[in-house]
Design an enzyme around this catalytic site. Sequence first.
Site, short mmCIF file in Angstrom:
data_model
loop_
_atom_site.label_atom_id
_atom_site.label_comp_id
_atom_site.label_asym_id
_atom_site.label_seq_id
_atom_site.Cartn_x
_atom_site.Cartn_y
_atom_site.Cartn_z
N ARG A 173 -10.13 0.62 8.59
CA ARG A 173 -9.73 -0.76 8.88
C ARG A 173 -10.77 -1.51 9.69
O ARG A 173 -10.54 -2.68 10.03
CB ARG A 173 -8.45 -0.76 9.71
CG ARG A 173 -7.18 -0.70 8.91
CD ARG A 173 -6.10 -0.32 9.88
NE ARG A 173 -4.98 -1.17 9.85
CZ ARG A 173 -3.83 -0.84 9.23
NH1 ARG A 173 -3.73 0.28 8.59
NH2 ARG A 173 -2.81 -1.64 9.27
N ARG A 230 -0.52 -8.86 13.36
CA ARG A 230 -1.12 -7.86 12.47
C ARG A 230 -1.88 -8.52 11.32
O ARG A 230 -2.94 -8.06 10.92
CB ARG A 230 -0.02 -6.93 11.92
CG ARG A 230 0.47 -5.93 12.96
CD ARG A 230 1.81 -5.33 12.60
NE ARG A 230 1.82 -4.70 11.30
CZ ARG A 230 2.92 -4.49 10.58
NH1 ARG A 230 4.11 -4.86 11.04
NH2 ARG A 230 2.85 -3.92 9.41
N ARG A 254 10.91 -0.78 11.29
CA ARG A 254 9.79 -0.45 12.16
C ARG A 254 9.73 -1.37 13.38
O ARG A 254 10.01 -2.55 13.29
CB ARG A 254 8.47 -0.57 11.38
CG ARG A 254 8.07 0.72 10.72
CD ARG A 254 6.96 0.55 9.71
NE ARG A 254 5.78 -0.16 10.21
CZ ARG A 254 4.67 -0.30 9.49
NH1 ARG A 254 4.59 0.23 8.29
NH2 ARG A 254 3.64 -0.97 9.98
N LYS A 290 0.84 -1.22 0.00
CA LYS A 290 0.00 0.00 0.00
C LYS A 290 0.86 1.26 0.00
O LYS A 290 0.67 2.17 -0.80
CB LYS A 290 -0.93 0.02 1.23
CG LYS A 290 -1.85 -1.19 1.34
CD LYS A 290 -2.78 -1.10 2.53
CE LYS A 290 -2.07 -1.17 3.89
NZ LYS A 290 -1.36 -2.44 4.14
N ARG A 332 11.73 -5.07 5.28
CA ARG A 332 11.42 -3.66 4.97
C ARG A 332 12.33 -2.70 5.74
O ARG A 332 12.69 -2.94 6.89
CB ARG A 332 9.97 -3.35 5.35
CG ARG A 332 9.70 -1.83 5.32
CD ARG A 332 8.26 -1.49 5.36
NE ARG A 332 7.54 -2.19 6.40
CZ ARG A 332 6.23 -2.29 6.42
NH1 ARG A 332 5.50 -1.75 5.47
NH2 ARG A 332 5.64 -2.95 7.41
P1 AP5 Z 1 4.78 -1.51 1.95
O1 AP5 Z 1 4.43 -0.74 0.72
O2 AP5 Z 1 5.47 -0.80 3.02
O3 AP5 Z 1 3.48 -2.30 2.49
P2 AP5 Z 1 2.16 -1.79 3.20
O4 AP5 Z 1 1.01 -2.46 2.53
O5 AP5 Z 1 2.14 -0.32 3.28
O6 AP5 Z 1 2.35 -2.50 4.61
P3 AP5 Z 1 2.25 -1.92 6.10
O7 AP5 Z 1 3.02 -2.87 6.96
O8 AP5 Z 1 2.59 -0.48 6.13
O9 AP5 Z 1 0.76 -2.11 6.36
P4 AP5 Z 1 0.06 -2.02 7.72
O10 AP5 Z 1 -1.32 -1.89 7.25
O11 AP5 Z 1 0.32 -3.15 8.62
O12 AP5 Z 1 0.77 -0.79 8.49
P5 AP5 Z 1 0.28 0.67 8.82
O13 AP5 Z 1 1.46 1.53 8.83
O14 AP5 Z 1 -0.87 1.05 7.98
O15 AP5 Z 1 5.64 -2.77 1.46
C1 AP5 Z 1 6.16 -3.69 2.39
C2 AP5 Z 1 7.58 -4.14 1.96
O16 AP5 Z 1 7.50 -4.86 0.74
C3 AP5 Z 1 8.52 -2.97 1.68
O17 AP5 Z 1 9.78 -3.32 2.11
C4 AP5 Z 1 8.48 -2.80 0.16
O18 AP5 Z 1 9.67 -2.27 -0.34
C5 AP5 Z 1 8.24 -4.22 -0.30
N1 AP5 Z 1 7.39 -4.28 -1.49
C6 AP5 Z 1 6.32 -3.52 -1.78
N2 AP5 Z 1 5.76 -3.90 -2.97
C7 AP5 Z 1 6.53 -4.95 -3.42
C8 AP5 Z 1 6.46 -5.77 -4.59
N3 AP5 Z 1 5.50 -5.61 -5.52
N4 AP5 Z 1 7.38 -6.74 -4.73
C9 AP5 Z 1 8.35 -6.92 -3.77
N5 AP5 Z 1 8.47 -6.18 -2.66
C10 AP5 Z 1 7.56 -5.19 -2.48
O19 AP5 Z 1 -0.26 0.50 10.32
C11 AP5 Z 1 0.61 0.26 11.39
C12 AP5 Z 1 -0.15 0.24 12.70
O20 AP5 Z 1 -0.76 1.53 12.95
C13 AP5 Z 1 -1.32 -0.75 12.78
O21 AP5 Z 1 -0.91 -2.04 13.16
C14 AP5 Z 1 -2.20 -0.09 13.86
O22 AP5 Z 1 -1.71 -0.31 15.15
C15 AP5 Z 1 -2.06 1.40 13.54
N6 AP5 Z 1 -3.07 1.86 12.57
C16 AP5 Z 1 -2.84 2.34 11.32
N7 AP5 Z 1 -3.99 2.64 10.70
C17 AP5 Z 1 -4.99 2.34 11.58
C18 AP5 Z 1 -6.41 2.42 11.52
N8 AP5 Z 1 -7.05 2.84 10.40
N9 AP5 Z 1 -7.12 2.02 12.61
C19 AP5 Z 1 -6.50 1.61 13.73
N10 AP5 Z 1 -5.16 1.49 13.85
C20 AP5 Z 1 -4.40 1.85 12.78
MG MG Z 2 2.22 1.08 4.87
#
Ligand code: AP5
Ligand code: MG
Length: 217
Positions: free
Chosen positions: A88, A171, A160, A13, A127
Amino acid sequence: MRTLLMGPPGAGKGTQAVLLSKALAAPHISTGDMFRKAVEEGTALGLEAQGFMDAGQLVPDEVTVGIVRERLMEPDCLKGFLLDGFPRTIPQAEALDRILESVQAPLDIVLNIAAGREELMARITGRRMCHVCGASFHVLFNPPAKEGVCDQCGGELYQRDDDGAETVGKRLDVYERQTRPLLDWYAKQGLVADIDGNQSVEDVAGEIMNAIHGRRS
Ligand code: AP5
Ligand code: MG
Ligand code: ZN
Protein backbone atom coordinates in the site's frame (compact mmCIF):
# COMPACT_ATOMS: atom_id res chain seq x y z
CA MET A 1 0.19 -17.52 -10.44
CA ARG A 2 1.39 -14.66 -8.22
CA THR A 3 -1.43 -12.16 -8.11
CA LEU A 4 -1.94 -8.82 -6.42
CA LEU A 5 -5.39 -7.30 -5.81
CA MET A 6 -5.41 -3.51 -5.60
CA GLY A 7 -8.15 -0.94 -5.23
CA PRO A 8 -9.60 1.50 -2.72
CA PRO A 9 -11.36 0.40 0.49
CA GLY A 10 -14.66 -1.24 -0.44
CA ALA A 11 -13.74 -1.95 -4.07
CA GLY A 12 -14.32 -5.67 -3.48
CA LYS A 13 -10.78 -7.00 -2.98
CA GLY A 14 -11.73 -9.35 -0.15
CA THR A 15 -14.92 -10.53 -1.88
CA GLN A 16 -13.07 -11.34 -5.09
CA ALA A 17 -10.08 -12.80 -3.27
CA VAL A 18 -12.22 -15.50 -1.67
CA LEU A 19 -13.54 -16.57 -5.11
CA LEU A 20 -10.18 -16.27 -6.85
CA SER A 21 -8.32 -18.12 -4.15
CA LYS A 22 -10.59 -21.11 -4.79
CA ALA A 23 -10.34 -20.83 -8.59
CA LEU A 24 -6.53 -20.60 -8.56
CA ALA A 25 -5.98 -22.86 -5.52
CA ALA A 26 -3.69 -20.13 -4.18
CA PRO A 27 -3.50 -18.89 -0.58
CA HIS A 28 -5.30 -15.58 0.09
CA ILE A 29 -3.00 -13.24 2.01
CA SER A 30 -4.79 -10.17 3.38
CA THR A 31 -2.77 -7.90 5.66
CA GLY A 32 -6.03 -6.36 6.91
CA ASP A 33 -7.31 -9.82 7.93
CA MET A 34 -3.97 -10.63 9.57
CA PHE A 35 -4.07 -7.41 11.61
CA ARG A 36 -7.72 -7.95 12.59
CA LYS A 37 -6.91 -11.47 13.77
CA ALA A 38 -4.00 -10.13 15.82
CA VAL A 39 -6.25 -7.45 17.36
CA GLU A 40 -8.87 -10.04 18.22
CA GLU A 41 -6.26 -12.31 19.82
CA GLY A 42 -4.70 -9.39 21.69
CA THR A 43 -1.15 -10.15 20.51
CA ALA A 44 1.69 -7.59 20.54
CA LEU A 45 1.17 -7.09 16.81
CA GLY A 46 -2.54 -6.48 17.40
CA LEU A 47 -1.86 -3.90 20.11
CA GLU A 48 0.55 -2.08 17.81
CA ALA A 49 -1.80 -2.15 14.79
CA GLN A 50 -5.10 -1.28 16.44
CA GLY A 51 -4.55 2.45 16.96
CA PHE A 52 -3.56 2.98 13.34
CA MET A 53 -6.49 0.94 12.04
CA ASP A 54 -9.07 2.68 14.21
CA ALA A 55 -7.74 6.05 13.00
CA GLY A 56 -7.99 4.95 9.35
CA GLN A 57 -4.19 5.24 9.00
CA LEU A 58 -1.71 2.70 7.68
CA VAL A 59 0.24 0.48 10.06
CA PRO A 60 3.99 1.37 9.76
CA ASP A 61 5.84 -0.22 6.83
CA GLU A 62 8.43 -2.12 8.93
CA VAL A 63 5.69 -3.94 10.81
CA THR A 64 3.63 -4.71 7.72
CA VAL A 65 6.55 -5.85 5.56
CA GLY A 66 7.75 -8.10 8.38
CA ILE A 67 4.53 -10.09 8.62
CA VAL A 68 4.18 -10.42 4.84
CA ARG A 69 7.78 -11.57 4.43
CA GLU A 70 7.21 -14.28 7.01
CA ARG A 71 3.94 -15.38 5.40
CA LEU A 72 5.40 -15.56 1.88
CA MET A 73 8.17 -17.86 3.11
CA GLU A 74 5.64 -20.49 4.15
CA PRO A 75 5.58 -23.52 1.84
CA ASP A 76 1.99 -23.05 0.60
CA CYS A 77 3.14 -19.89 -1.21
CA LEU A 78 5.73 -21.68 -3.35
CA LYS A 79 3.28 -22.32 -6.20
CA GLY A 80 1.66 -18.91 -6.06
CA PHE A 81 -0.36 -16.58 -3.87
CA LEU A 82 -2.98 -13.87 -3.89
CA LEU A 83 -2.07 -10.67 -2.06
CA ASP A 84 -5.00 -8.47 -0.93
CA GLY A 85 -4.27 -5.03 0.53
CA PHE A 86 -0.49 -5.26 0.34
CA PRO A 87 1.56 -3.39 -0.78
CA ARG A 88 0.00 0.00 0.00
CA THR A 89 3.04 2.29 -0.08
CA ILE A 90 6.07 2.64 -2.36
CA PRO A 91 8.46 1.33 0.37
CA GLN A 92 6.19 -1.74 0.76
CA ALA A 93 6.26 -2.32 -3.01
CA GLU A 94 10.06 -2.02 -3.04
CA ALA A 95 10.31 -4.48 -0.18
CA LEU A 96 7.99 -6.93 -1.97
CA ASP A 97 10.09 -6.72 -5.15
CA ARG A 98 13.20 -7.55 -3.10
CA ILE A 99 11.52 -10.48 -1.35
CA LEU A 100 10.27 -11.93 -4.66
CA GLU A 101 13.62 -11.33 -6.41
CA SER A 102 15.39 -13.28 -3.68
CA VAL A 103 13.27 -16.35 -4.51
CA GLN A 104 13.15 -15.60 -8.27
CA ALA A 105 9.36 -15.47 -8.25
CA PRO A 106 8.15 -12.18 -9.80
CA LEU A 107 4.52 -11.03 -9.79
CA ASP A 108 2.38 -12.15 -12.75
CA ILE A 109 -0.47 -9.64 -12.59
CA VAL A 110 -1.82 -6.67 -10.62
CA LEU A 111 -5.64 -6.54 -10.70
CA ASN A 112 -6.78 -2.97 -10.14
CA ILE A 113 -10.44 -2.90 -9.09
CA ALA A 114 -11.96 0.58 -9.43
CA ALA A 115 -15.28 1.98 -8.15
CA GLY A 116 -16.69 5.46 -7.48
CA ARG A 117 -16.49 7.09 -4.05
CA GLU A 118 -20.25 7.03 -3.35
CA GLU A 119 -20.45 3.36 -4.23
CA LEU A 120 -17.44 2.63 -1.99
CA MET A 121 -19.09 4.44 0.93
CA ALA A 122 -22.36 2.52 0.49
CA ARG A 123 -20.54 -0.79 0.26
CA ILE A 124 -18.39 -0.28 3.32
CA THR A 125 -21.03 1.10 5.65
CA GLY A 126 -23.34 -1.88 4.85
CA ARG A 127 -20.61 -4.50 5.12
CA ARG A 128 -20.75 -7.36 7.60
CA MET A 129 -17.72 -9.59 8.19
CA CYS A 130 -17.42 -13.13 9.51
CA HIS A 131 -15.65 -13.44 12.86
CA VAL A 132 -14.43 -16.92 11.96
CA CYS A 133 -13.36 -17.01 8.29
CA GLY A 134 -13.24 -13.31 7.38
CA ALA A 135 -15.75 -13.57 4.50
CA SER A 136 -17.54 -10.30 3.77
CA PHE A 137 -21.23 -9.74 3.12
CA HIS A 138 -23.45 -6.68 2.60
CA VAL A 139 -26.83 -6.05 4.18
CA LEU A 140 -28.29 -5.03 0.79
CA PHE A 141 -25.89 -5.99 -2.01
CA ASN A 142 -24.77 -9.40 -0.82
CA PRO A 143 -26.88 -10.52 2.14
CA PRO A 144 -26.17 -13.86 3.81
CA ALA A 145 -28.91 -16.50 3.57
CA LYS A 146 -29.56 -16.10 7.30
CA GLU A 147 -29.19 -12.65 8.88
CA GLY A 148 -26.05 -12.33 11.01
CA VAL A 149 -24.69 -15.76 10.03
CA CYS A 150 -21.85 -16.54 7.58
CA ASP A 151 -22.86 -18.60 4.52
CA GLN A 152 -19.39 -20.13 4.23
CA CYS A 153 -18.80 -21.37 7.76
CA GLY A 154 -21.78 -20.51 9.98
CA GLY A 155 -19.71 -17.96 11.94
CA GLU A 156 -21.22 -14.83 13.51
CA LEU A 157 -21.18 -11.64 11.42
CA TYR A 158 -20.04 -8.27 12.77
CA GLN A 159 -19.37 -4.71 11.60
CA ARG A 160 -15.72 -3.68 11.46
CA ASP A 161 -14.61 -0.98 13.91
CA ASP A 162 -13.15 1.08 11.06
CA ASP A 163 -16.32 0.94 8.91
CA GLY A 164 -18.02 4.06 10.34
CA ALA A 165 -18.53 6.90 7.81
CA GLU A 166 -15.88 9.21 9.34
CA THR A 167 -13.10 6.62 9.41
CA VAL A 168 -14.03 5.41 5.93
CA GLY A 169 -13.52 8.97 4.61
CA LYS A 170 -10.02 8.98 6.10
CA ARG A 171 -9.21 5.55 4.65
CA LEU A 172 -10.28 6.72 1.19
CA ASP A 173 -8.03 9.80 1.50
CA VAL A 174 -5.10 7.64 2.66
CA TYR A 175 -5.66 5.41 -0.36
CA GLU A 176 -5.52 8.38 -2.75
CA ARG A 177 -2.38 9.82 -1.16
CA GLN A 178 -0.31 6.76 -0.32
CA THR A 179 -1.57 3.81 -2.36
CA ARG A 180 -2.82 5.08 -5.72
CA PRO A 181 0.73 6.09 -6.78
CA LEU A 182 1.59 2.37 -6.79
CA LEU A 183 -0.50 1.92 -9.92
CA ASP A 184 2.12 3.89 -11.89
CA TRP A 185 4.84 1.80 -10.30
CA TYR A 186 3.23 -1.43 -11.50
CA ALA A 187 2.09 0.02 -14.85
CA LYS A 188 5.77 0.68 -15.62
CA GLN A 189 6.38 -3.04 -15.04
CA GLY A 190 3.50 -3.84 -17.45
CA LEU A 191 1.57 -5.68 -14.75
CA VAL A 192 -1.68 -3.73 -14.31
CA ALA A 193 -5.04 -5.06 -15.51
CA ASP A 194 -7.90 -2.58 -14.89
CA ILE A 195 -11.10 -4.16 -13.63
CA ASP A 196 -14.46 -2.35 -13.52
CA GLY A 197 -15.62 -2.79 -9.93
CA ASN A 198 -19.01 -1.10 -10.56
CA GLN A 199 -20.62 -4.39 -11.60
CA SER A 200 -22.16 -7.36 -9.83
CA VAL A 201 -19.81 -9.60 -7.84
CA GLU A 202 -20.19 -12.29 -10.55
CA ASP A 203 -19.38 -9.90 -13.42
CA VAL A 204 -16.31 -8.53 -11.62
CA ALA A 205 -15.15 -12.13 -11.05
CA GLY A 206 -15.67 -12.88 -14.75
CA GLU A 207 -13.62 -9.87 -15.82
CA ILE A 208 -10.85 -10.92 -13.44
CA MET A 209 -10.76 -14.47 -14.83
CA ASN A 210 -10.57 -13.09 -18.39
CA ALA A 211 -7.65 -10.86 -17.42
CA ILE A 212 -5.86 -13.81 -15.82
CA HIS A 213 -6.42 -16.11 -18.80
CA GLY A 214 -5.18 -13.36 -21.10
CA ARG A 215 -2.00 -13.09 -19.03
CA ARG A 216 -1.40 -16.83 -19.00
CA SER A 217 -1.72 -17.40 -22.75
P1 AP5 B 1 -14.92 -6.03 0.31
O1 AP5 B 1 -14.68 -7.15 -0.65
O2 AP5 B 1 -14.92 -6.34 1.73
O3 AP5 B 1 -13.96 -4.79 -0.05
P2 AP5 B 1 -12.40 -4.59 0.13
O4 AP5 B 1 -11.89 -4.02 -1.15
O5 AP5 B 1 -11.77 -5.81 0.63
O6 AP5 B 1 -12.42 -3.40 1.18
P3 AP5 B 1 -11.65 -3.21 2.56
O7 AP5 B 1 -12.44 -2.21 3.34
O8 AP5 B 1 -11.35 -4.53 3.19
O9 AP5 B 1 -10.36 -2.56 2.08
P4 AP5 B 1 -9.31 -1.86 2.95
O10 AP5 B 1 -8.21 -1.84 1.98
O11 AP5 B 1 -9.72 -0.56 3.47
O12 AP5 B 1 -9.19 -2.76 4.28
P5 AP5 B 1 -8.08 -3.75 4.79
O13 AP5 B 1 -8.74 -4.79 5.58
O14 AP5 B 1 -7.19 -4.17 3.70
O15 AP5 B 1 -16.33 -5.38 -0.11
C1 AP5 B 1 -16.87 -4.30 0.62
C2 AP5 B 1 -18.40 -4.46 0.74
O16 AP5 B 1 -18.99 -4.36 -0.55
C3 AP5 B 1 -18.82 -5.83 1.28
O17 AP5 B 1 -19.93 -5.65 2.09
C4 AP5 B 1 -19.18 -6.63 0.03
O18 AP5 B 1 -20.15 -7.60 0.29
C5 AP5 B 1 -19.69 -5.55 -0.90
N1 AP5 B 1 -19.35 -5.81 -2.30
C6 AP5 B 1 -18.20 -6.33 -2.79
N2 AP5 B 1 -18.23 -6.39 -4.14
C7 AP5 B 1 -19.45 -5.88 -4.51
C8 AP5 B 1 -20.09 -5.67 -5.78
N3 AP5 B 1 -19.47 -5.97 -6.94
N4 AP5 B 1 -21.31 -5.11 -5.79
C9 AP5 B 1 -21.93 -4.78 -4.61
N5 AP5 B 1 -21.40 -4.96 -3.39
C10 AP5 B 1 -20.16 -5.50 -3.33
O19 AP5 B 1 -7.22 -2.81 5.76
C11 AP5 B 1 -7.75 -2.34 6.98
C12 AP5 B 1 -6.70 -1.56 7.75
O20 AP5 B 1 -5.58 -2.41 8.08
C13 AP5 B 1 -6.07 -0.38 7.00
O21 AP5 B 1 -6.83 0.80 7.11
C14 AP5 B 1 -4.72 -0.26 7.72
O22 AP5 B 1 -4.84 0.38 8.97
C15 AP5 B 1 -4.33 -1.72 7.97
N6 AP5 B 1 -3.57 -2.29 6.85
C16 AP5 B 1 -3.96 -3.32 6.04
N7 AP5 B 1 -3.02 -3.56 5.10
C17 AP5 B 1 -2.02 -2.67 5.31
C18 AP5 B 1 -0.78 -2.41 4.66
N8 AP5 B 1 -0.40 -3.10 3.56
N9 AP5 B 1 0.00 -1.41 5.15
C19 AP5 B 1 -0.36 -0.71 6.24
N10 AP5 B 1 -1.53 -0.89 6.90
C20 AP5 B 1 -2.36 -1.86 6.43
MG1 MG C 1 -10.78 -6.34 2.44
ZN1 ZN D 1 -17.31 -17.46 7.93
